[in-house]
Structures are given as structure tokens and as C-alpha cells.
Write a protein that holds these residues in place. Structure first.
Motif, mmCIF file in Angstrom:
data_model
loop_
_atom_site.group_PDB
_atom_site.id
_atom_site.type_symbol
_atom_site.label_atom_id
_atom_site.label_comp_id
_atom_site.label_asym_id
_atom_site.label_seq_id
_atom_site.Cartn_x
_atom_site.Cartn_y
_atom_site.Cartn_z
ATOM 1 N N THR A 13 20.641 35.861 75.155
ATOM 2 C CA THR A 13 19.797 36.894 74.531
ATOM 3 C C THR A 13 18.521 37.132 75.333
ATOM 4 O O THR A 13 17.901 38.179 75.210
ATOM 5 N N ARG A 14 18.111 36.154 76.161
ATOM 6 C CA ARG A 14 16.850 36.177 76.905
ATOM 7 C C ARG A 14 15.654 36.252 75.942
ATOM 8 O O ARG A 14 14.547 36.599 76.353
ATOM 9 N N GLN A 15 15.852 35.917 74.648
ATOM 10 C CA GLN A 15 14.753 35.822 73.675
ATOM 11 C C GLN A 15 14.100 34.453 73.796
ATOM 12 O O GLN A 15 14.779 33.465 74.065
ATOM 13 N N ARG A 16 12.786 34.409 73.527
ATOM 14 C CA ARG A 16 12.072 33.137 73.598
ATOM 15 C C ARG A 16 12.504 32.197 72.475
ATOM 16 O O ARG A 16 12.692 32.619 71.338
ATOM 17 N N VAL A 17 12.678 30.948 72.834
ATOM 18 C CA VAL A 17 13.000 29.894 71.858
ATOM 19 C C VAL A 17 12.082 28.704 72.156
ATOM 20 O O VAL A 17 11.544 28.593 73.261
ATOM 21 N N PRO A 18 11.848 27.813 71.155
ATOM 22 C CA PRO A 18 10.969 26.666 71.391
ATOM 23 C C PRO A 18 11.483 25.793 72.533
ATOM 24 O O PRO A 18 12.693 25.660 72.736
ATOM 25 N N LEU A 19 10.560 25.205 73.265
ATOM 26 C CA LEU A 19 10.918 24.266 74.336
ATOM 27 C C LEU A 19 11.676 23.086 73.740
ATOM 28 O O LEU A 19 11.361 22.646 72.628
ATOM 29 N N PRO A 20 12.674 22.545 74.438
ATOM 30 C CA PRO A 20 13.400 21.389 73.896
ATOM 31 C C PRO A 20 12.465 20.177 73.786
ATOM 32 O O PRO A 20 11.451 20.092 74.497
ATOM 33 N N GLU A 21 12.842 19.249 72.894
ATOM 34 C CA GLU A 21 11.978 18.104 72.615
ATOM 35 C C GLU A 21 11.667 17.283 73.874
ATOM 36 O O GLU A 21 10.540 16.818 74.052
ATOM 37 N N PHE A 22 12.678 17.124 74.757
ATOM 38 C CA PHE A 22 12.431 16.287 75.939
ATOM 39 C C PHE A 22 11.392 16.896 76.878
ATOM 40 O O PHE A 22 10.696 16.176 77.575
ATOM 41 N N ILE A 23 11.296 18.213 76.875
ATOM 42 C CA ILE A 23 10.237 18.849 77.678
ATOM 43 C C ILE A 23 8.886 18.627 76.982
ATOM 44 O O ILE A 23 7.872 18.337 77.639
#
Lengths: 166, 166, 166, 166
Positions: free
Chosen positions: C133-143
Motif C-alpha cells: 500500500t506504501r501507507q505509513r505504519v508504526p516502526l516494528p518493535e525491534f527497530i
């Protein structure tokens, strides 16, 4: 008419000086499937080289000139859309004189298949120095002329020319 | 005449399929003042990409195809003359079918200012595999067609075309 | 003492996470005899990859993750001194969390032979999106964890560590 | 014992001269998800630069030497396995003297996670010329010494050393 022909030739030359077309090659991409970010800055630099060449400034001679060097002291790029292998880029460049020793270039990048959407914007800042002392020296006259010629074609004109390329 | 026009169009298309023109950019060079050796292999690969595109084969689709991949298993290059920033290269490519899973491409490189002197020669070998199993599979039909079309234009024809470009 | 050993190990790991060493290769340079400007941004990106790896984040898995992608939306670089083939670079990176979908990294570059002089400074801005979708999503926890760990080592600490490397 | 120590030091130095370790960076890969073919030749060249440096030959001075240049006249590479972003490469190099003006280097590439499988093999051929006349001249003495030192460590020794790195 001779006058018209001259005009025609001048316009065509300016077109070439300000607009650079280039496909995205496989070597420009990375394993994320899109253009590697630093590669697009490199592609923008090609547009600068092509513009100098269109103004009959020999880039090879410029690079090996023992009297002057014009290194990039700042580069930046913003990506608004992803770019893929095979995309045909259209890049406009707008050089801006800053000081007698310094100029910058603004680059706008489109993909020919979606010419209404600017996909990236970049900037490079160039200063003129003596290659040995690394002290700033005035830009050579031929760069001054190139900057002046470029200033005559405004962004509006660029966009107009660009519409012809669609 | 319709027949002539078709012929004309075919010839033009083949020209584009087999000849690739490209300036040496600053990013292709190194501190020794000439083209960095591996960069010229990369430039030859651009000629391959352009040839596929001229045959209406979408390189982006090919690269992201989940059924087949056509990695390079061998690449080589010979340099006969140094190449400098700003040199305008003319590259001919001659694809050669080897097996139903394999082909190679011969590249010859000239500089437009000295079109009698071949400055470099390169070769890439490509095999068709399944991207997951990495097992060899037959080349897709559209690559077979491209190879066949290319075979029709011999090196002599290439040189003839090249003489038109001088 | 066990406690000390743990401390020791943590310090060592952070060192590696924040400092990246790398020689300038011939392929990083251009015919002007110095590092090609966009190549240094690319070298800074290597420091980011090394930092993730030091935190046991597999970059290959990250790049091919079908759920998230973390493309660079902005990159910039300032050069204060020329860099030559063979120069040994020391690069510090300071990641800065910005939003739940976005972070940036500040890079400072020194040459090991003149460790008092910062030769370049760079920045990359990264946003987390869904690849399709190229929509923004939260950064993964490990990042998130990596960003948090990095925040604990301030620039002062970096410079201190750097003084040990001289 | 002093003798042993000297031996130890010599062995260690040779190790470094003949083995080069390097992670695959994102910038080395392409949209097909693997290392871009020409990038691996470039990585092999880094191994050559590192070997010269280990022998205290300054590569920067060599590249800007007004009396001699040692350009690559032939390069080739064979891929036996795909290479991915983040893979840790181990590259051995074996320089082979050919003539007083010419030598070649054989590179073998492994991935540290599968050290029994050679993933690629490459070769570069180097000739010594005068940069202005481009005529062949004898290799400088320090290159002759480097070639000689290298010849003392056979492929078998290399493989033995390599087994220690596993």
C-alpha cells in the motif's frame, strides 16, 4: 526565416540543457526492489554533466583542470514516490548563482508515465576552489555564462517544455 | 509503400535493439582518471536492458517475475584503450543462444570520436532458473523470440549500421 | 566479576553499534581524484546496516519483509574536507526517533589520520511503510528497541569512544 | 622465542594480505534481490587494495603516480551461488606474475556461513604503463616484491588459513 531558425535552435538547445531523460537501470536498484537512495543523487549529477555539455563545456577538461576544481560541498534529496527498474525519469535542473565562488542546482524528478507527479527533488551545492590550496577562487567565466543562460529559463518555462515531452 | 515503411520500421527497431549509446559519467570514473573497470561491465548491461526494452520486454516485470529469474553466471571484459569522463560510447550487443536454459551476449564498445577503434569487448552469460529452487528451467518464449530476432542481424550489419552513426 | 564482564560486553557492543570503520576504495572515487559525493552517503548507509547487525537485526530479512519496508525519504550530506582513496574513515551514527513511523540518523565522518577534524556530516530520514500500500505504519518493535539503545549513548560518549580509537 | 614471534607475525601479516572479509551491503544488491554481478568484481578489487595496503604499499600514491599506472586490462567473474544482502564474504586472492609488465590475480569467494562452498571465482589482469604514453613499462620493484611474497603462500596454505576462520 533565418531569425526563426535561430530562435528554434536556441530553444532546442535550452531544452536539452535543462531537461535530462534517463531510464532506471538494474544497477541503480537495490534488494528492496526500488532505486537505491544515493543512486538518484548520482543520476541528478548526470543531468548537471549533460547541461554543461549542452553548453559546450567539456566536463572531462573541467575535472582535470589544474587551476580550478568545483567540488560538491552539499547534496540532498527528498523522495516522494518509489522508483522502479525501467522507469523513465525526466529530470529538470535549475542552477542558481549564490556567490562568485558558489552556486547550487535544484533538480526535480518525474516519471514519464505519471508526468503530473514530482517523485523526487534534489539539490547540490558547488564551490570553486584551487585544487592544490583548496582555497576558494571565483568561478570561471564559462560557468558564469552557463549560470546566466540557465537563469533565463524559469521553472514555468521548464514545466511548459516538460508538457511537450509528455 | 506500406511494405517499405514496415521494413523501415523494422530496421530502425533493430538498430535500437543492437546499438546503445551512452556518455561516460563522472560516477563511472575513478581516481586514476579513467573508467573504473567494473563500471564498463555495468554499462554493457544497460545495453542489454535497452535491447529487451526495444523488443517490448519489460525489464522490471522480468526482474520481479516469481516464476523465472535469469541471473548472470559469468561476466568478462577486455580493455584495449582507456576511457575518460565525457567520452560518448557506442555499444553493440550480439546475443547468442547456447542452450534452452542459457544464452550469452557479446558487447563491443567504441568511442564515437574514434569509431574505427574498438576500445573494449565484453561478454555476459545468462541462465534461466526458478527463483526459489534455483534449478535451471527453459528460457521463456519471449526471450527465445528476442534471441531469434537478434540472430538475424549479423556483426557485419552492425558495423554497417555503426558507420551510419559516425 | 560477572557484573563487570557484562558491562564490558555491553560497552563493546555499543561501540560497534555506533562506530563504523571503512577504507575509501578506488570504486568510491572519481576522476577528480576524490570521493564521489554520492558514494559517501552510501558509505554512511553501510554504518546503519552495521549498527542494525550489531543489534542482531538481520538486514536481509528486513529488506525482504513482506509486511514492512523502511525506505529513506530524505538524505543529505555536507563535505568539509576532501577524501582520498585509501583514507580510513571513522563514522559515528546517532539515530533519533521522530514519530512512531519515522526516525533519522545523523552521521559524522572523520579520517583516522586527522581525528580532530570532522570531514563530513550526513543525515538520512527513514519512514516505515507497508510495501504494497506504501501507507505509513508504526516502526516494528525491534527497530524501536534499537533506537532506544542508541539513544543511551550520547554524542559525548561517542567522542570519548572515538578518542580510544585514535 | 624471538624466531617464533617473527614467524608468527609474518604469518599473521600474510593472512591479512591474502584474505579479505566483507559484508554484502544493500548498495551491492539489485532489484532481483541478489548481488549485482559487476559489484562482486568491484568487491574483489577491494581485496587487491587491502592486500597492497597490508604490504605497506599506499594505494592512493600508486593511483596518482605520474610515472606509472597499472590499469586492469581484463576482468572476469563466475557465479556458482547467489549472494544476498548481509552475507559475510571471505575472499582469497592469489596474485600471479606473468611478465615484467603484467600480472593477474585469482579471487575465490566464500560465504562465512557455508565455508565449504566456493560461491564465486574472479580474475583481473593488470599491466604496467606510463600514464602519458600509455606504453607498457616494467612493474615497479615494490609490486615485484609483493608478487613474490604472495607466491610463497600457496592455495593450499590459503585453504588451511581459511579453515581457521570458519
Amino acid at each position: 526565416m533565418v531569425m526563426d531558425e535561430t530562435l528554434e535552435r536556441k530553444t532546442t538547445r535550452k531544452d536539452f540543457m535543462n531537461i535530462y531523460e534517463r531510464k532506471i537501470h538494474l544497477s541503480d536498484t537495490d534488494a528492496a526492489g526500488v532505486v537505491y537512495f544515493a543512486s538518484l543523487l548520482s543520476i541528478c549529477h548526470e543531468a548537471y554533466e549533460a547541461s554543461l555539455e549542452a553548453a559546450e563545456i567539456d566536463f572531462k577538461t573541467l575535472v582535470s583542470n589544474p587551476e580550478i576544481a568545483i567540488p560538491i560541498v552539499h547534496g540532498e534529496i527528498d523522495f516522494f514516490h518509489p522508483l522502479f527498474c525501467g522507469d523513465r525519469l525526466i529530470i529538470s535542473l535549475t542552477p542558481i548563482p549564490l556567490k562568485e565562488t558558489k552556486f547550487e542546482i535544484i533538480y526535480r524528478v518525474w516519471v514519464s508515465s505519471s508526468p503530473d507527479i514530482c517523485v523526487a527533488k534534489a539539490k547540490t551545492t558547488h564551490v570553486c576552489i584551487h585544487p592544490n590550496t583548496r582555497q576558494r577562487v571565483p568561478l570561471p567565466e564559462f560557468i558564469g555564462q552557463w549560470l546566466e543562460e540557465q537563469a533565463q529559463s524559469s521553472t514555468d518555462e521548464l514545466l511548459e517544455k516538460f508538457s511537450d515531452l509528455r
